[in-house]
Design a protein around this motif. Sequence first.
Motif, PDB file in Angstrom:
ATOM      1  N   LEU A  52       0.834  -1.203   0.000  1.00 17.04           N
ATOM      2  CA  LEU A  52       0.000   0.000   0.000  1.00 17.04           C
ATOM      3  C   LEU A  52       0.869   1.254   0.000  1.00 17.04           C
ATOM      4  CD1 LEU A  52      -2.703   1.456   0.123  1.00 17.04           C
ATOM      5  CD2 LEU A  52      -2.663   1.139   2.621  1.00 17.04           C
ATOM      6  N   ALA A  53       1.920   1.274   0.798  1.00 15.44           N
ATOM      7  CA  ALA A  53       2.812   2.433   0.837  1.00 15.44           C
ATOM      8  C   ALA A  53       3.427   2.700  -0.541  1.00 15.44           C
ATOM      9  CB  ALA A  53       3.905   2.227   1.880  1.00 15.44           C
ATOM     10  N   LEU A  54       3.815   1.641  -1.244  1.00 14.25           N
ATOM     11  CA  LEU A  54       4.388   1.808  -2.579  1.00 14.25           C
ATOM     12  C   LEU A  54       3.353   2.337  -3.564  1.00 14.25           C
ATOM     13  CD1 LEU A  54       6.506  -1.464  -2.720  1.00 14.25           C
ATOM     14  CD2 LEU A  54       7.397   0.876  -2.581  1.00 14.25           C
ATOM     15  N   VAL A  55       2.134   1.812  -3.490  1.00 16.92           N
ATOM     16  CA  VAL A  55       1.059   2.273  -4.375  1.00 16.92           C
ATOM     17  C   VAL A  55       0.765   3.752  -4.134  1.00 16.92           C
ATOM     18  CG1 VAL A  55      -1.418   2.055  -4.867  1.00 16.92           C
ATOM     19  CG2 VAL A  55       0.013   0.009  -4.715  1.00 16.92           C
ATOM     20  N   LEU A  56       0.699   4.149  -2.876  1.00 14.83           N
ATOM     21  CA  LEU A  56       0.404   5.547  -2.564  1.00 14.83           C
ATOM     22  C   LEU A  56       1.533   6.472  -2.999  1.00 14.83           C
ATOM     23  CD1 LEU A  56      -1.260   5.140   0.943  1.00 14.83           C
ATOM     24  CD2 LEU A  56      -2.352   5.272  -1.317  1.00 14.83           C
ATOM     25  N   GLU A  57       2.768   6.030  -2.836  1.00 17.10           N
ATOM     26  CA  GLU A  57       3.906   6.825  -3.304  1.00 17.10           C
ATOM     27  C   GLU A  57       3.853   6.990  -4.816  1.00 17.10           C
ATOM     28  OE1 GLU A  57       8.783   6.549  -3.523  1.00 17.10           O
ATOM     29  OE2 GLU A  57       7.702   5.206  -2.179  1.00 17.10           O
ATOM     30  N   TRP A  58       3.605   5.891  -5.531  1.00 16.54           N
ATOM     31  CA  TRP A  58       3.508   5.927  -6.988  1.00 16.54           C
ATOM     32  C   TRP A  58       2.355   6.835  -7.419  1.00 16.54           C
ATOM     33  CZ3 TRP A  58      -0.567   4.261 -10.058  1.00 16.54           C
ATOM     34  CH2 TRP A  58      -0.312   4.218 -11.429  1.00 16.54           C
ATOM     35  N   GLY A  59       1.199   6.688  -6.779  1.00  9.97           N
ATOM     36  CA  GLY A  59       0.035   7.489  -7.142  1.00  9.97           C
ATOM     37  C   GLY A  59       0.288   8.976  -6.981  1.00  9.97           C
ATOM     38  N   ALA A  60       0.935   9.353  -5.898  1.00  6.02           N
ATOM     39  CA  ALA A  60       1.227  10.769  -5.664  1.00  6.02           C
ATOM     40  C   ALA A  60       2.131  11.338  -6.755  1.00  6.02           C
ATOM     41  CB  ALA A  60       1.867  10.952  -4.294  1.00  6.02           C
ATOM     42  N   LEU A  61       3.013  10.518  -7.272  1.00  2.73           N
ATOM     43  CA  LEU A  61       3.910  10.966  -8.344  1.00  2.73           C
ATOM     44  C   LEU A  61       3.203  11.090  -9.687  1.00  2.73           C
ATOM     45  CD1 LEU A  61       7.020   8.756  -7.507  1.00  2.73           C
ATOM     46  CD2 LEU A  61       6.835  11.242  -7.223  1.00  2.73           C
ATOM     47  N   HIS A  62       2.083  10.378  -9.835  1.00  3.11           N
ATOM     48  CA  HIS A  62       1.434  10.284 -11.156  1.00  3.11           C
ATOM     49  C   HIS A  62      -0.042  10.678 -11.132  1.00  3.11           C
ATOM     50  CE1 HIS A  62       4.987   8.418 -12.841  1.00  3.11           C
ATOM     51  NE2 HIS A  62       5.049   7.641 -11.774  1.00  3.11           N
ATOM     52  N   GLU A  64      -1.682  13.355 -12.040  1.00  3.60           N
ATOM     53  CA  GLU A  64      -2.175  13.968 -13.279  1.00  3.60           C
ATOM     54  C   GLU A  64      -2.386  12.918 -14.372  1.00  3.60           C
ATOM     55  OE1 GLU A  64      -0.362  17.260 -16.235  1.00  3.60           O
ATOM     56  OE2 GLU A  64      -0.409  17.831 -14.120  1.00  3.60           O
ATOM     57  N   GLU A  65      -1.442  11.996 -14.504  1.00  9.55           N
ATOM     58  CA  GLU A  65      -1.575  10.931 -15.502  1.00  9.55           C
ATOM     59  C   GLU A  65      -2.732   9.994 -15.163  1.00  9.55           C
ATOM     60  OE1 GLU A  65       2.830   9.705 -16.614  1.00  9.55           O
ATOM     61  OE2 GLU A  65       2.605  10.509 -14.570  1.00  9.55           O
TER      62      GLU A  65
END
Length: 86
Positions: A52-62, A64-65
């Motif tokens: 979950l932490a990895l998904v949230l980190e990735w989501g925050a970076l992307h 707009e996409e």
Amino acid sequence: MPEISRFFGIVIRMYYMDHRPPHFPAVYGDHEALVRIDTFELFGGHLPRRALALVLEWGALHREELNSDWKLAREGRPVRAIEPLE
């Protein structure tokens, strides 16, 4: 259901013409969770804490996409791949 990203054993997908709120499914092994794009809160399912932490980190970076892909998917148009977390 198109896969839009894959990293560390986590698969991010987006359904065509899916229900609101804007979200994406994240799958890790036998676990699946639905993650809202606007708040990055889970509103269905479960992921282990680290995934979950990895998904949230990735989501925050992307964010707009993800919003762009959500709009495309709602219109039934092809979504675009999003860079994985490294």
